[in-house]
Scaffold this motif. Sequence first.
Motif, PDB file in Angstrom:
ATOM      1  N   PHE A 329      10.684  -4.829  -0.193  1.00 43.97           N
ATOM      2  CA  PHE A 329      10.946  -6.227  -0.534  1.00 43.97           C
ATOM      3  C   PHE A 329      10.060  -7.121   0.324  1.00 43.97           C
ATOM      4  CE2 PHE A 329      13.150 -10.253   0.385  1.00 43.97           C
ATOM      5  CZ  PHE A 329      13.211 -10.771  -0.903  1.00 43.97           C
ATOM      6  N   ARG A 330       9.450  -8.123  -0.318  1.00 43.50           N
ATOM      7  CA  ARG A 330       8.630  -9.103   0.397  1.00 43.50           C
ATOM      8  C   ARG A 330       9.052 -10.507  -0.020  1.00 43.50           C
ATOM      9  NH1 ARG A 330       4.758  -5.754  -1.975  1.00 43.50           N
ATOM     10  NH2 ARG A 330       4.010  -4.095  -0.597  1.00 43.50           N
ATOM     11  N   GLN A 331       9.012 -11.416   0.949  1.00 44.11           N
ATOM     12  CA  GLN A 331       9.256 -12.825   0.654  1.00 44.11           C
ATOM     13  C   GLN A 331       8.219 -13.654   1.396  1.00 44.11           C
ATOM     14  OE1 GLN A 331      12.752 -15.269   2.106  1.00 44.11           O
ATOM     15  NE2 GLN A 331      13.263 -15.173  -0.080  1.00 44.11           N
ATOM     16  N   ASN A 332       7.540 -14.515   0.633  1.00 45.37           N
ATOM     17  CA  ASN A 332       6.492 -15.381   1.175  1.00 45.37           C
ATOM     18  C   ASN A 332       6.920 -16.824   0.919  1.00 45.37           C
ATOM     19  OD1 ASN A 332       4.133 -16.465   2.142  1.00 45.37           O
ATOM     20  ND2 ASN A 332       2.791 -15.535   0.617  1.00 45.37           N
ATOM     21  N   LEU A 333       7.205 -17.578   1.972  1.00 46.50           N
ATOM     22  CA  LEU A 333       7.745 -18.941   1.842  1.00 46.50           C
ATOM     23  C   LEU A 333       6.891 -19.907   2.647  1.00 46.50           C
ATOM     24  CD1 LEU A 333      11.430 -20.058   1.971  1.00 46.50           C
ATOM     25  CD2 LEU A 333       9.802 -21.105   3.542  1.00 46.50           C
ATOM     26  N   ARG A 334       6.666 -21.105   2.086  1.00 47.69           N
ATOM     27  CA  ARG A 334       5.871 -22.100   2.806  1.00 47.69           C
ATOM     28  C   ARG A 334       6.266 -23.517   2.386  1.00 47.69           C
ATOM     29  NH1 ARG A 334       0.075 -20.745   2.120  1.00 47.69           N
ATOM     30  NH2 ARG A 334       0.009 -22.048   0.240  1.00 47.69           N
ATOM     31  N   PHE A 335       6.279 -24.409   3.374  1.00 43.74           N
ATOM     32  CA  PHE A 335       6.426 -25.849   3.126  1.00 43.74           C
ATOM     33  C   PHE A 335       5.159 -26.533   3.601  1.00 43.74           C
ATOM     34  CE2 PHE A 335       7.375 -30.145   4.595  1.00 43.74           C
ATOM     35  CZ  PHE A 335       7.897 -30.699   3.428  1.00 43.74           C
ATOM     36  N   GLN A 374       9.211 -10.672  -3.991  1.00 47.92           N
ATOM     37  CA  GLN A 374       8.627  -9.495  -4.627  1.00 47.92           C
ATOM     38  C   GLN A 374       9.434  -8.252  -4.271  1.00 47.92           C
ATOM     39  OE1 GLN A 374       4.514  -9.132  -3.402  1.00 47.92           O
ATOM     40  NE2 GLN A 374       4.223 -11.352  -3.429  1.00 47.92           N
ATOM     41  N   LEU A 375       9.646  -7.411  -5.263  1.00 44.96           N
ATOM     42  CA  LEU A 375      10.262  -6.105  -5.055  1.00 44.96           C
ATOM     43  C   LEU A 375       9.319  -5.051  -5.616  1.00 44.96           C
ATOM     44  CD1 LEU A 375      12.699  -4.448  -4.086  1.00 44.96           C
ATOM     45  CD2 LEU A 375      13.622  -4.635  -6.414  1.00 44.96           C
ATOM     46  N   GLU A 376       8.824  -4.189  -4.741  1.00 39.90           N
ATOM     47  CA  GLU A 376       7.886  -3.144  -5.129  1.00 39.90           C
ATOM     48  C   GLU A 376       8.594  -1.795  -5.126  1.00 39.90           C
ATOM     49  OE1 GLU A 376       4.207  -1.011  -2.907  1.00 39.90           O
ATOM     50  OE2 GLU A 376       3.933  -3.178  -3.238  1.00 39.90           O
ATOM     51  N   SER A 377       8.364  -1.008  -6.176  1.00 44.62           N
ATOM     52  CA  SER A 377       9.004   0.297  -6.304  1.00 44.62           C
ATOM     53  C   SER A 377       7.958   1.341  -6.659  1.00 44.62           C
ATOM     54  CB  SER A 377      10.089   0.261  -7.389  1.00 44.62           C
ATOM     55  OG  SER A 377      10.635   1.551  -7.599  1.00 44.62           O
ATOM     56  N   SER A 385       2.098   8.381 -11.822  1.00 45.44           N
ATOM     57  CA  SER A 385       2.660   7.739 -10.634  1.00 45.44           C
ATOM     58  C   SER A 385       2.624   6.235 -10.832  1.00 45.44           C
ATOM     59  CB  SER A 385       1.864   8.125  -9.385  1.00 45.44           C
ATOM     60  OG  SER A 385       1.939   9.515  -9.156  1.00 45.44           O
ATOM     61  N   HIS A 386       3.763   5.585 -10.598  1.00 42.21           N
ATOM     62  CA  HIS A 386       3.888   4.155 -10.838  1.00 42.21           C
ATOM     63  C   HIS A 386       4.084   3.405  -9.515  1.00 42.21           C
ATOM     64  CE1 HIS A 386       4.705   4.565 -15.267  1.00 42.21           C
ATOM     65  NE2 HIS A 386       5.051   5.774 -14.848  1.00 42.21           N
ATOM     66  N   THR A 387       3.460   2.256  -9.418  1.00 40.65           N
ATOM     67  CA  THR A 387       3.808   1.252  -8.414  1.00 40.65           C
ATOM     68  C   THR A 387       4.196   0.004  -9.198  1.00 40.65           C
ATOM     69  OG1 THR A 387       2.246   2.162  -6.808  1.00 40.65           O
ATOM     70  CG2 THR A 387       3.072  -0.056  -6.409  1.00 40.65           C
ATOM     71  N   MET A 388       5.486  -0.260  -9.236  1.00 38.05           N
ATOM     72  CA  MET A 388       6.018  -1.336 -10.071  1.00 38.05           C
ATOM     73  C   MET A 388       6.337  -2.535  -9.190  1.00 38.05           C
ATOM     74  SD  MET A 388       6.867  -1.406 -13.436  1.00 38.05           S
ATOM     75  CE  MET A 388       7.629  -2.611 -14.541  1.00 38.05           C
ATOM     76  N   LEU A 389       5.904  -3.713  -9.631  1.00 36.27           N
ATOM     77  CA  LEU A 389       6.152  -4.939  -8.884  1.00 36.27           C
ATOM     78  C   LEU A 389       6.951  -5.905  -9.745  1.00 36.27           C
ATOM     79  CD1 LEU A 389       5.419  -6.473  -6.197  1.00 36.27           C
ATOM     80  CD2 LEU A 389       3.594  -7.552  -7.505  1.00 36.27           C
ATOM     81  N   PHE A 390       8.097  -6.347  -9.226  1.00 34.47           N
ATOM     82  CA  PHE A 390       8.905  -7.376  -9.875  1.00 34.47           C
ATOM     83  C   PHE A 390       8.879  -8.617  -8.989  1.00 34.47           C
ATOM     84  CE2 PHE A 390      10.638  -3.283 -11.073  1.00 34.47           C
ATOM     85  CZ  PHE A 390      10.725  -3.379 -12.461  1.00 34.47           C
ATOM     86  N   TYR A 446       8.036 -12.351 -13.170  1.00 33.06           N
ATOM     87  CA  TYR A 446       6.917 -11.513 -13.575  1.00 33.06           C
ATOM     88  C   TYR A 446       7.165 -10.061 -13.206  1.00 33.06           C
ATOM     89  CZ  TYR A 446       5.494 -12.076  -8.639  1.00 33.06           C
ATOM     90  OH  TYR A 446       5.452 -12.101  -7.264  1.00 33.06           O
ATOM     91  N   ALA A 447       6.433  -9.177 -13.882  1.00 28.54           N
ATOM     92  CA  ALA A 447       6.482  -7.745 -13.605  1.00 28.54           C
ATOM     93  C   ALA A 447       5.099  -7.161 -13.839  1.00 28.54           C
ATOM     94  CB  ALA A 447       7.509  -7.043 -14.493  1.00 28.54           C
ATOM     95  N   LEU A 448       4.716  -6.237 -12.980  1.00 29.48           N
ATOM     96  CA  LEU A 448       3.414  -5.584 -13.095  1.00 29.48           C
ATOM     97  C   LEU A 448       3.585  -4.107 -12.773  1.00 29.48           C
ATOM     98  CD1 LEU A 448       0.239  -6.200 -13.397  1.00 29.48           C
ATOM     99  CD2 LEU A 448       0.208  -5.952 -10.914  1.00 29.48           C
ATOM    100  N   ASP A 449       3.070  -3.264 -13.643  1.00 28.53           N
ATOM    101  CA  ASP A 449       3.117  -1.820 -13.425  1.00 28.53           C
ATOM    102  C   ASP A 449       1.695  -1.318 -13.200  1.00 28.53           C
ATOM    103  OD1 ASP A 449       3.943   0.766 -13.204  1.00 28.53           O
ATOM    104  OD2 ASP A 449       4.476   1.039 -15.314  1.00 28.53           O
TER     105      ASP A 449
END
Length: 729
Positions: A329-335, A374-377, A385-390, A446-449
């Motif tokens: 899991f990733r989180q990118n936050l900015r003000f 982002q959640l990467e699996s 072999s999959h690298t799935m990004l939600f 979004y989702a990317l495989d």
Amino acid sequence: MGQIFCNNINYLGRNSFRLGRAATALVTLFALSGNAFGQDSAASENAGGATQLAPIVVSGQSSGTSDDKTVAAKKSRGATKIDTPLVETPRAVSVVTKKEIEERGAQSIIEAVRYSAGVQTGMNGFDPRFDQIFIRGNNITTTGDFRDGLRQPFMNYGMFRTDPYALDRVEVIKGPVSVLYGAGSPGGIVNKISKLPTEETIREVGVVYGTSDRAQTMFDFGGPVTQDDDTMLYRIVGLARKGDTNFDIADDRYLIQPSFTWKPDDSTKFTVYGSAQADETDANVGAMVGPDGNILNLRDSDPDYDYQKTRQQQVGYQFEHEFDGGFTFRQNLRFSHMDLRARYLSTYNWTGTVAHRRATAIRDAMNVFQVDNQLESKFDTGPASHTMLFGLDYTNVNSSFGYGFDATTSAAYDFDISNPTYGVSGPTPDYNYSRVSASMRQVGAYALDQIELDKWRFTLGGRQTWVDQSSDTTFVSSGTSTSENINNKAFSVQAGALYLFDNGIAPFTSYSTSFDPVTQRSASGSILDPTKGKQYELGVKYQPPGTDILLSAVAYHLVETNKPVLVNPLTLVYASLGEVTNKGIELEAKATVADGLDVIAAYSYNHSEITGGDDVGNSPSITPKHIASLWTNYTFQEDSVANGLTAGAGIRYTGETYTSTANTSKNDASFYLDAALSYDFGAADKKYKGLTASLDVRNIANRRLTICDSGYCYLGQGRNITASLKYRW
């Protein structure tokens, strides 16, 4: 898609005479590289008889220091938000590493990217107010500005600025990337990667002096907080600059950029960062157009009256945690906050040789909140072999804008070109023409495989974007006002396929779409229709395993609809151009071809045509067909009498362009020479280890060509020289 592929092949055949030499040179370089490094096209086989890929040696991380110690980067997150080798990424990406930035002595983002294929800079002459960049014939200045994976939005006039000294690298992702980033230009984006804490200790101070009386000091410190504990890291980057550039245009900047990383275990990483920056340049950098229509080597405004002052602050964090079972899991936050105040003079009519000028004032402020989750699996389905990004992201932008000018003219601002004298003063006008309060909220899912199947690499992604825009405009002079609320939504797609041969050759194809809810307004004050784009891409990459070489050749077909163009700079009024189609070829080489010898070469052919709306069949203004560049850099080795000396030289060419969409006149082609020289004093005496002096010269021949666009003209930047002294320990 087959029909479009055939059309592209026919198109390339019709234009092959233009590309023959460049393509032949690239193919030759492919062959020489393969022979030089002893590549064998036969695959090795394991005991079970299965074909095994030759290993690809990768060093460092996408934003780390090891990967950026060469000019040919190995990995990037920009194109897929997944740390992926560039040779396995099925789309065109150019990475400007930290080493390349330092070799060429880049002092701006424009200077950093202008040796990349498909990138055009200087299309509005010398204009340091903004980082004006085109990619594949598309102006991405306001729509493709990203930092650390988050967009630096544009609403009215002001923009967030970035100094290359604060960066580890710059990534140019070409073509639509709306699946991952939402709003954006179909031409692509420029993603700037900030200097953040590393486990490597960094200590650097330096000074720079150059054209014109431009003095700068900077520092970069970082590493573990304590020597015996690498769970807490820090970095602080700072810069102070005072002085002018060519044409008496101010170039002042003050920057402080601290960051801190906490790594409690191998699975968790939390980085908090901030930056504060103050810039001052000029608001009207254009050349004066004389009473007879000739372009004069004179500023239209007055350097003493003119200014554009920008203050910006950013604070945010990057969080990453790896769970059991292949989930991350990733989180990118900015003000971000930006405040801009500007004023300038401009000519409105003539009496003989006397230009009558009036004053204009601008005020712009913007607050931006962004978060990208982002959640990467990672998982397998049979042999694949999959690298799935939600992902789920949110952006909220609020802005206020004021614009005004002198209702009555003042003789104090008159300028006689027969006796040119600068140094006028006067009051700043009220914001008496228009005042705008606007907001924009974007939500995207979004989702990317990313799939590996034997030697095949596939990407397939989709995104749904929802955008709400509101705008309240008050025309102060008439006392009228307009309000507008717009809801837009769009579904974007991205697909690509690549085949990785054992010897490092990787042919690929891709398709992608874009969606951008623009913020520019028409003469009535209403927001223009969203811009949409789609691109087909076909290419091949080559990276000999274990080398610092990356070559690429790409053909593309890119269509943009509702392209906004500025029709009245005085009142900042835009209009939709209609549809523009860009077809072209890009060749790029970034390579360390021998010990100490780096070569960066790029050639772009782009046929740009208006295919919808007004002026169908013509070319858009300031869009060249040909762009080429070559940079070579050599560091003398220890066994040489010139040990410690590094010399570099570059050449840049941009073809002629039309001055308007009417295509009645042209701007001349431009041709520039650059050079760099540096010396490491540690080579002469070890007690001076880490002390380096550099001299960088841009536009050696001092060519200052005139560039006009829709009736407004600018001068190119003249010769620019900087000398620097850095100490690292």
